[in-house]
Design a protein around this motif. Structure first.
Motif, PDB file in Angstrom:
ATOM      1  N   MET A 210       0.829  -1.198   0.000  1.00 23.37           N
ATOM      2  CA  MET A 210       0.000   0.000   0.000  1.00 23.37           C
ATOM      3  C   MET A 210       0.869   1.255   0.000  1.00 23.37           C
ATOM      4  O   MET A 210       2.016   1.235   0.467  1.00 23.37           O
ATOM      5  N   VAL A 211       0.319   2.322  -0.568  1.00 24.04           N
ATOM      6  CA  VAL A 211       1.069   3.579  -0.718  1.00 24.04           C
ATOM      7  C   VAL A 211       0.240   4.730  -0.149  1.00 24.04           C
ATOM      8  O   VAL A 211      -0.956   4.593   0.112  1.00 24.04           O
ATOM      9  N   ARG A 212       0.891   5.891  -0.009  1.00 22.80           N
ATOM     10  CA  ARG A 212       0.162   7.084   0.422  1.00 22.80           C
ATOM     11  C   ARG A 212      -0.847   7.476  -0.652  1.00 22.80           C
ATOM     12  O   ARG A 212      -0.519   7.576  -1.837  1.00 22.80           O
ATOM     13  N   SER A 213      -2.069   7.691  -0.238  1.00 24.33           N
ATOM     14  CA  SER A 213      -3.132   7.996  -1.182  1.00 24.33           C
ATOM     15  C   SER A 213      -4.152   8.910  -0.505  1.00 24.33           C
ATOM     16  O   SER A 213      -4.003   9.271   0.667  1.00 24.33           O
TER      17      SER A 213
ATOM     18  N   GLU B  34      -4.416  -5.352   6.626  1.00 17.24           N
ATOM     19  CA  GLU B  34      -3.269  -4.511   6.292  1.00 17.24           C
ATOM     20  C   GLU B  34      -3.666  -3.038   6.289  1.00 17.24           C
ATOM     21  O   GLU B  34      -2.921  -2.174   6.775  1.00 17.24           O
ATOM     22  N   PHE B  35      -4.824  -2.743   5.744  1.00 13.42           N
ATOM     23  CA  PHE B  35      -5.302  -1.355   5.731  1.00 13.42           C
ATOM     24  C   PHE B  35      -5.424  -0.813   7.155  1.00 13.42           C
ATOM     25  O   PHE B  35      -4.972   0.293   7.459  1.00 13.42           O
ATOM     26  N   LYS B  36      -6.017  -1.592   8.031  1.00 16.24           N
ATOM     27  CA  LYS B  36      -6.221  -1.131   9.411  1.00 16.24           C
ATOM     28  C   LYS B  36      -4.895  -0.999  10.157  1.00 16.24           C
ATOM     29  O   LYS B  36      -4.721  -0.101  10.979  1.00 16.24           O
TER      30      LYS B  36
ATOM     31  N   TRP C  62      -8.519   9.132  -0.363  1.00 17.46           N
ATOM     32  CA  TRP C  62      -9.724   8.420  -0.766  1.00 17.46           C
ATOM     33  C   TRP C  62     -10.939   9.207  -0.302  1.00 17.46           C
ATOM     34  O   TRP C  62     -11.161   9.381   0.901  1.00 17.46           O
ATOM     35  N   GLU C  63     -11.680   9.737  -1.280  1.00 11.22           N
ATOM     36  CA  GLU C  63     -12.830  10.597  -0.983  1.00 11.22           C
ATOM     37  C   GLU C  63     -12.472  11.688   0.019  1.00 11.22           C
ATOM     38  O   GLU C  63     -13.193  11.955   0.988  1.00 11.22           O
ATOM     39  N   GLY C  64     -11.342  12.324  -0.192  1.00  9.16           N
ATOM     40  CA  GLY C  64     -10.952  13.458   0.624  1.00  9.16           C
ATOM     41  C   GLY C  64     -10.280  13.132   1.934  1.00  9.16           C
ATOM     42  O   GLY C  64      -9.993  14.029   2.727  1.00  9.16           O
ATOM     43  N   THR C  65      -9.994  11.849   2.186  1.00  6.28           N
ATOM     44  CA  THR C  65      -9.334  11.436   3.423  1.00  6.28           C
ATOM     45  C   THR C  65      -7.967  10.844   3.092  1.00  6.28           C
ATOM     46  O   THR C  65      -7.848   9.983   2.220  1.00  6.28           O
ATOM     47  N   ASP C  66      -6.937  11.284   3.787  1.00  6.16           N
ATOM     48  CA  ASP C  66      -5.572  10.825   3.536  1.00  6.16           C
ATOM     49  C   ASP C  66      -5.349   9.472   4.202  1.00  6.16           C
ATOM     50  O   ASP C  66      -5.508   9.336   5.429  1.00  6.16           O
ATOM     51  N   VAL C  67      -4.960   8.478   3.408  1.00  7.69           N
ATOM     52  CA  VAL C  67      -4.817   7.107   3.899  1.00  7.69           C
ATOM     53  C   VAL C  67      -3.629   6.424   3.224  1.00  7.69           C
ATOM     54  O   VAL C  67      -3.085   6.910   2.234  1.00  7.69           O
ATOM     55  N   MET C  68      -3.254   5.279   3.770  1.00  9.50           N
ATOM     56  CA  MET C  68      -2.418   4.313   3.064  1.00  9.50           C
ATOM     57  C   MET C  68      -3.377   3.305   2.439  1.00  9.50           C
ATOM     58  O   MET C  68      -4.280   2.792   3.104  1.00  9.50           O
ATOM     59  N   ASN C  69      -3.172   3.006   1.150  1.00 10.89           N
ATOM     60  CA  ASN C  69      -4.151   2.171   0.468  1.00 10.89           C
ATOM     61  C   ASN C  69      -3.496   1.442  -0.707  1.00 10.89           C
ATOM     62  O   ASN C  69      -2.332   1.673  -1.032  1.00 10.89           O
ATOM     63  N   PHE C  70      -4.268   0.547  -1.343  1.00 12.62           N
ATOM     64  CA  PHE C  70      -3.817  -0.090  -2.575  1.00 12.62           C
ATOM     65  C   PHE C  70      -3.214   0.951  -3.512  1.00 12.62           C
ATOM     66  O   PHE C  70      -3.699   2.082  -3.610  1.00 12.62           O
ATOM     67  N   SER C  71      -2.160   0.584  -4.228  1.00 11.64           N
ATOM     68  CA  SER C  71      -1.572   1.512  -5.183  1.00 11.64           C
ATOM     69  C   SER C  71      -2.574   1.853  -6.278  1.00 11.64           C
ATOM     70  O   SER C  71      -3.224   0.971  -6.839  1.00 11.64           O
ATOM     71  N   PRO C  72      -2.713   3.142  -6.626  1.00  7.28           N
ATOM     72  CA  PRO C  72      -3.460   3.481  -7.842  1.00  7.28           C
ATOM     73  C   PRO C  72      -2.824   2.803  -9.050  1.00  7.28           C
ATOM     74  O   PRO C  72      -1.653   2.395  -9.023  1.00  7.28           O
ATOM     75  N   LEU C  73      -3.569   2.712 -10.149  1.00 17.82           N
ATOM     76  CA  LEU C  73      -3.065   2.001 -11.319  1.00 17.82           C
ATOM     77  C   LEU C  73      -1.933   2.780 -11.983  1.00 17.82           C
ATOM     78  O   LEU C  73      -0.917   2.208 -12.375  1.00 17.82           O
ATOM     79  N   PHE C  74      -2.092   4.093 -12.148  1.00 17.00           N
ATOM     80  CA  PHE C  74      -0.979   4.992 -12.477  1.00 17.00           C
ATOM     81  C   PHE C  74      -0.743   5.857 -11.245  1.00 17.00           C
ATOM     82  O   PHE C  74      -1.681   6.457 -10.711  1.00 17.00           O
ATOM     83  N   TYR C  75       0.526   5.991 -10.824  1.00 16.62           N
ATOM     84  CA  TYR C  75       0.788   6.646  -9.542  1.00 16.62           C
ATOM     85  C   TYR C  75       2.145   7.320  -9.548  1.00 16.62           C
ATOM     86  O   TYR C  75       3.094   6.887 -10.210  1.00 16.62           O
ATOM     87  N   GLY C  76       2.232   8.401  -8.786  1.00 15.35           N
ATOM     88  CA  GLY C  76       3.508   9.054  -8.558  1.00 15.35           C
ATOM     89  C   GLY C  76       3.359  10.156  -7.528  1.00 15.35           C
ATOM     90  O   GLY C  76       2.276  10.729  -7.370  1.00 15.35           O
TER      91      GLY C  76
END
Length: 456
Positions: A105-108, A164-166, A110-124
């Motif tokens: 999981m990477v920094r992302s 893992e998310f939690k 999600w709906e305006g909330t900062d989380v660690m989550n599955f990698s987006p498909l294109f990411y940077g």
């Protein structure tokens, strides 16, 4: 050998050297993924091969990662600065629907909330000069993501992905109201770049996104041009969602999705207010939008504020709503200086125009940082055919302020309903309703009606 002959040979050698150098530079600029081990028959996962090509280009300062015609199967693609992804006509990039391919999981966001989550498909993150372009197609194969999130997660006590998310999000600032974040399985956005500068997405066709489709976060100078987005009926598959960005240009796009077509956001509740990074200086023009909950939407996640937005020369045909600005108590944030001009709306299922500050029903409360604000919103030169002309619904403690409608022509079953607002003006507005008044106002101060015509 005489001097003149020697000079001619030197000139010829110099020209040859320049040609060779140009040829070598051109060859070095393009990195064909086939040469790095990718297969264009989808017989092998190309994630590692694409990463090798990106690394090779980055070592020389950047370059173009080239996908010739064919079908490529891949996991997430993480870009680096000065990289262009070029999908030739006939190239199809198919993203794996194996959830494990999107770990770690990477920094992302999600709906305006900062989380660690599955990698987006294109990411940077923290990149400059990124381009995704060409006449090819990228396919997110979202159905497995949609089905799992909508069915399995709700009935399952847990999974390794939820665990893992939690584990990674113990200290996350959760939204005020419970939702998907508590379940711990959040589908990844298709294209999400964070804190980047000079981002261009042009020409490509995108389909079947697992979640939001084009979702830059905290970026500066973003251009999305000539892009086609096709997502079927599906949960939260918004088209273009630039969030908390600065200088965004969206033009010449064709969008049909399972949620809102274009949405402007800036964070949700406490997390959004803490970041306090507005969405500002956006232009949206020359776009067509078909299936979707809304054509162009602001909110409801707009806690960092939204300002200086121009929307023009667009056609909405078949969306549930046309222009929609939505929020609720608890969001906070100021939406202001919005201009909408030269819009045609047809077959709108609900309202042509919505400004709703009670998107979630809550009780009146004292004005605070939790209180949202809508002001200085101006709409002109709009032709619409909808179920209802419009709905303006402010808060008792914070009415919608300074809204103008100029040169509007609407055919609808019912007219405008306006509640909790002040300084609302209608100038040269023609409303053709099946029943009821053209304008119904309650708790509205300084309502100015000039040249309004109502037909039955």
């Amino acid at each position: 050998m005489n001097c003149c002959y020697r000079m001619k040979l030197l000139k010829i050698a110099a020209v040859c050297l320049l040609i060779c150098s140009a040829s070598m530079a051109s060859a070095q600029d393009y990195y064909n993924v086939l040469k790095y081990g990718a297969k264009r028959d989808s017989s092998k996962l190309a994630t590692a091969a694409i990463a090798k090509a990106i690394d090779a280009a980055a070592r020389l300062g950047g370059g173009t990662i080239y996908f010739p015609a064919g079908k490529y199967l891949t996991g997430p693609i993480h870009l680096k600065s000065n990289i262009t992804i070029l999908l030739d006509a006939g190239a199809e990039l198919h993203f794996s629907d194996n959830f494990d391919d999107y770990l770690p999981m990477v920094r992302s966001r999600w709906e305006g909330t900062d989380v660690m989550n599955f990698s987006p498909l294109f990411y940077g993150e923290y990149l400059e000069n990124i381009t995704i372009t060409g006449r090819g197609t990228i396919n997110g194969h979202g159905k497995k993501w949609w089905d799992y999130a909508e069915k399995e997660v709700k009935k399952s006590p847990g999974s390794k992905w939820q665990d893992e998310f939690k584990r990674l999000n113990k200290d996350v600032i959760a939204p005020d109201l419970p939702g998907w974040i508590e379940l711990g399985f959040l589908r990844p956005p298709f294209i999400q770049f964070m804190n980047c500068k000079n981002l261009l997405i042009e020409g490509i066709t995108i389909c079947n996104s697992p979640f939001w489709t084009v979702n830059p976060e905290f970026c500066e100078n973003v251009t999305v041009k000539g892009v086609t987005i096709n997502n079927p009926i599906s949960p939260n598959t918004d088209g273009i969602n630039p969030e908390s960005c600065k200088y965004v240009h969206i033009s010449d796009c064709h969008i049909s999705v399972g949620d809102d077509c274009i949405t402007i956001k800036s964070g949700k509740d406490r997390a959004g207010r803490k970041m306090a990074i507005p969405a500002e200086n956006y232009t949206i023009t020359n776009c067509t939008m078909l299936s979707g909950h809304g054509g162009v939407v602001i909110g409801s996640e707009m806690s960092g504020g939204v300002k200086k937005i121009a929307i023009s020369n667009c056609i909405f045909d078949g969306t549930d709503r046309g222009i929609r600005i939505k929020t609720a108590r608890g969001r906070g944030g100021v939406v202001e200086d919005i201009r909408v001009d030269n819009i045609i709306m047809k077959n709108i299922g609900l309202q042509a125009i919505v400004l709703d500050m009670q998107y979630a029903k809550t009780k009146e409360e004292p004005v605070s940082e939790r209180t949202p604000v809508f002001r200085n919103i101006h709409l002109s030169n709009i032709t619409a055919q909808a179920n209802a002309a419009g709905y303006l619904n402010g808060l008792a403690e914070m009415p919608i302020e300074n809204v103008t409608f100029s040169n509007i022509n609407i055919d609808a079953k019912t007219g405008f309903v306006i509640k909790e607002a002040k300084q609302v003006s209608f100038h040269e507005v023609h409303i053709n309703t099946v029943s009821g008044p053209a304008i119904e106002a309650k708790s509205v101060k300084k309502l100015n009606i000039d040249g309004v015509i109502k037909d039955y």
